[in-house]
Design an enzyme around this catalytic site. Structure first.
Site, short mmCIF file in Angstrom:
data_model
loop_
_atom_site.label_atom_id
_atom_site.label_comp_id
_atom_site.label_asym_id
_atom_site.label_seq_id
_atom_site.Cartn_x
_atom_site.Cartn_y
_atom_site.Cartn_z
N ASP A 96 0.87 -1.18 0.00
CA ASP A 96 0.00 0.00 0.00
C ASP A 96 0.92 1.24 0.00
O ASP A 96 1.47 1.59 -1.04
CB ASP A 96 -0.90 -0.12 1.24
CG ASP A 96 -1.96 0.95 1.34
OD1 ASP A 96 -2.48 1.38 0.31
OD2 ASP A 96 -2.29 1.36 2.47
N LYS A 124 -1.19 -1.65 -4.56
CA LYS A 124 -2.01 -0.44 -4.61
C LYS A 124 -1.07 0.72 -4.90
O LYS A 124 -0.81 1.57 -4.05
CB LYS A 124 -2.63 -0.23 -3.23
CG LYS A 124 -4.14 -0.29 -3.20
CD LYS A 124 -4.66 0.18 -1.87
CE LYS A 124 -5.25 -0.94 -1.06
NZ LYS A 124 -5.75 -0.46 0.26
N PHE A 145 -10.23 -0.41 -0.06
CA PHE A 145 -9.80 -1.28 1.03
C PHE A 145 -10.29 -2.70 0.74
O PHE A 145 -11.48 -2.93 0.57
CB PHE A 145 -10.31 -0.79 2.39
CG PHE A 145 -9.50 -1.39 3.49
CD1 PHE A 145 -8.26 -0.84 3.83
CD2 PHE A 145 -9.92 -2.54 4.13
CE1 PHE A 145 -7.48 -1.43 4.82
CE2 PHE A 145 -9.14 -3.13 5.11
CZ PHE A 145 -7.92 -2.57 5.46
N ARG A 158 -10.37 -12.51 6.77
CA ARG A 158 -9.16 -13.10 6.18
C ARG A 158 -9.45 -14.43 5.48
O ARG A 158 -8.72 -14.84 4.59
CB ARG A 158 -8.11 -13.38 7.27
CG ARG A 158 -7.50 -12.14 7.90
CD ARG A 158 -6.30 -12.54 8.73
NE ARG A 158 -5.88 -11.49 9.65
CZ ARG A 158 -5.05 -10.50 9.33
NH1 ARG A 158 -4.56 -10.41 8.12
NH2 ARG A 158 -4.71 -9.60 10.23
#
Ligand code: IMP
Ligand code: MG
Length: 168
Positions: A96, A124, A145, A158
């Protein structure tokens, strides 16, 4: 609707394994999964590798329970296996800001591995705050997200087999 279906994930993990099988044919690398997010990806990827591998995990703290990295990264659980002189492949779920993995790569580099590569399932890139070279990349993803296939929101989701974008 998932953003990335389990079928697409499977095909991509196979493609990444093929790349690693080509590059590490005669080697014996140490795979280091960054917990917790990489555990599903690591398990699927490792089973497709056709060279001898050793498996390690590291725990880094940065995110806390929110959605933003603090930039304040610590290696909470380091490694039991020496890194010096080894071929290292770091396995990440998603890059990220890049701050977490940048810190970890630096930590490893100081320990003088023979080689150090990064394999990440998702990137990302639009959120990057430091330059990171991803040697083996699964998917570029949009700035949303994501949860599933190891990725969590507040420790949940998860276990989802597909990757989904969380509704804002
Ligand atoms: P970075 O330091 O900002 O690159 O954050 C990296 C870590 O944050 C990743 O290894 C993930 O564990 C977590 N992370 C980043 N983006 C997401 C996301 O969309 N969903 C879930 N976890 C994420
Ligand atoms: Mg992670």
């Amino acid at each position: 609707m998932p953003l990335i279906s389990r079928q697409e994930i499977e095909a991509t993990v196979k493609r990444l394994a093929a790349e690693l099988n080509r590059d590490y044919r005669d080697k014996n690398p140490l795979l280091i999964g960054v917990l917790k997010g990489s555990f599903v990806f690591m398990a699927d990827l490792a089973r497709l590798l056709e060279f001898p591998v050793e498996i390690e995990f590291a725990i880094l703290s940065s995110y806390g329970r929110g959605k933003e990295t603090s930039g304040n990264v610590r290696v909470v659980h380091g490694l039991r296996t020496p890194v010096k002189g080894r071929d290292i492949i770091v396995i990440e779920d998603i890059i990220d800001s890049g701050l977490t993995v940048a810190h970890f790569l630096e930590y490893l580099r100081k320990r003088r591995p023979a080689s150090l590569k990064l394999c990440a399932l998702a990137d990302k890139a639009s959120r990057r705050r430091t330059e990171i070279a991803i040697d083996y990349l699964g998917f570029p993803v949009p700035d949303k997200f994501l949860v599933g296939y190891g990725l969590d929101w507040d420790e949940k989701f998860r276990n989802l087999p597909d990757i989904c974008a969380l509704e804002e």
